[in-house]
Enzyme design. Structure first.
Site, short mmCIF file in Angstrom:
data_model
loop_
_atom_site.label_atom_id
_atom_site.label_comp_id
_atom_site.label_asym_id
_atom_site.label_seq_id
_atom_site.Cartn_x
_atom_site.Cartn_y
_atom_site.Cartn_z
N PHE A 52 11.96 -46.06 -25.70
CA PHE A 52 11.65 -44.66 -25.36
C PHE A 52 10.83 -44.68 -24.08
O PHE A 52 9.77 -45.29 -24.01
CB PHE A 52 10.86 -43.97 -26.48
N ASP A 94 6.80 -50.88 -19.51
CA ASP A 94 6.34 -49.55 -19.90
C ASP A 94 5.18 -49.73 -20.89
O ASP A 94 5.39 -50.07 -22.05
CB ASP A 94 7.50 -48.78 -20.53
N LYS A 104 -0.98 -41.84 -21.87
CA LYS A 104 -1.56 -41.73 -23.20
C LYS A 104 -3.05 -42.13 -23.25
O LYS A 104 -3.91 -41.35 -22.89
CB LYS A 104 -0.73 -42.52 -24.20
#
Length: 380
Positions: free
Chosen positions: A122, A207, A236
């Site tokens: 993702f 990532d 995040k």
């Protein structure tokens, strides 16, 4: 009728405040937050240092745009780059934006267009990041994807070798696939990626949007592997709840992102940078990272002691922990919420535990007790 688009399957709980690992609904009911806003609230809710940083900066300067020099961005960049193989930073607003920047930089630098990604990955919901994502449910209904991503099975060395050709600009991966099931890259697969990147002059993009900033017990999750990334992406936990993203890159890429090559209006604004710098100073402290590792071991031990090994498998690293179950876990998520524990899924049959990095052992005990109660409830 709601005035909002119905693009979120929202839970019915209305949370109104938080402190540390706890959040509270409008009736005052407390919940142990083992979601951290999906790996975002690094230092817990309303951490005094973050609150003070935001208050102080809000009284000085909110926004000037990236037309002007920013010593504060320089300081944050140096903090993020220290003791890594990387030397340049670009600040944006989210993980998807950071991944878009990484995709653009890889293609521009190499003058090649194919990027290899992995099933169950993702990378975001913008068009480039969505195309990079290895989950069909994210792409449904949006028509043809960008066709320059080559998505192959994760941890499959043969598939990786077969996917390499002269058009490949980069290999893009999560060291731990958070959304896709808490799947961890194997040492053999990481070694093969590193070998191919070096031999074929292919860029390695990691990532770290969910895994970075201490979540796995090290500054970045790639430190658990042999990977030497050319680019990593962050968001995040970097902002602790305030929107910020970052792309870090190696020195050889610097000339490929000159003036006008890429940009953002709000990226790296003074408020976001002040918060992120405060978080990094706390999380990157060696004693703090060791405490995350210790709490991870404690949480895993408690879960393994409490949950039968023939029914549940414990996955993950640091405070990104998965519990793989035999069946769909949707009902467990709801039962836990009713009991005052907030958790999140990672695919249909994996529970994801993402407590703040400041969680205490006492709070871990409470969470495991609640979780065990709802997971081992007899079927009616």
């Amino acid at each position: 009728m709601s005035a909002l688009f119905n693009n979120y399957a929202r839970r019915s709980v209305h949370l109104v405040k938080g402190k540390g690992t706890y959040v509270y609904d409008e009736q005052g009911k407390p919940y142990l937050d083992f979601t951290s806003g999906i790996a975002v609230v690094s230092l817990g809710h309303a951490h005094p240092a973050i609150v003070n940083a935001l208050k102080e900066q809000s009284e000085k300067l909110w926004h000037i745009s990236n037309l002007f020099e920013s010593p504060e961005q320089e300081q944050l960049a140096q903090s993020l780059l220290k003791n890594t193989p990387l030397s340049r930073a670009f600040f944006c607003n989210s993980g998807a934006e950071a991944n878009e920047a990484a995709i653009k930089l890889a293609r521009k630098h190499t003058a090649k267009h194919v990027i290899i990604t992995f099933e169950q990955s993702f990378h975001g919901r913008t068009f480039g990041a969505m195309a990079a994502t290895g989950q069909e449910k994210v792409k449904l209904g949006f028509g043809p994807m960008l066709d320059t991503f080559r998505t192959i099975p994760f941890n499959d060395v043969n598939a990786l070798e077969a996917a390499i050709d002269e058009d490949v600009a980069a290999i893009m991966l999560e060291v731990i696939q958070g959304e896709g099931g808490v799947n961890t890259v194997t040492p053999a697969f990481a070694s093969k990626i590193q070998e191919l990147c070096q031999a074929k002059d292919i860029l390695c993009i990691v990532d770290e949007v969910q895994t970075g900033i201490g979540r796995t017990g090290t500054k970045y999750a790639y430190e658990h592997t042999v990977l030497q990334p050319d680019i990593i992406t962050l968001a995040k936990g970097l902002g602790g709840g305030f929107p910020i993203g970052a792309m870090l890159g190696s020195e050889k890429l610097a000339e490929s992102f000159g003036p006008g090559a890429h940009g953002t209006t709000f990226g790296g604004n003074p408020l976001a940078v002040a918060v992120a710098q405060t978080i990094v100073e706390h999380v990157f402290d060696e004693t703090f990272l060791l405490s995350v590792q210790q709490k991870s071991r404690y949480l895993i031990e408690r879960l393994k002691f409490s949950l039968p090994a023939n029914l549940f498998e414990i996955l993950g690293e640091g405070l990104l922990i998965g519990i793989k179950c035999k069946d769909d876990v949707t009902s467990i998520i709801k039962l836990a919420e009713d009991q005052g524990l907030l958790i999140v899924q990672a695919g249909p049959n994996v529970i994801r535990l993402l407590p703040p990095l400041t969680v205490t052992e006492k709070e871990i005990d409470e969470a495991v007790e609640l979780l065990t109660t709802v997971m081992l409830v007899p079927s009616e």
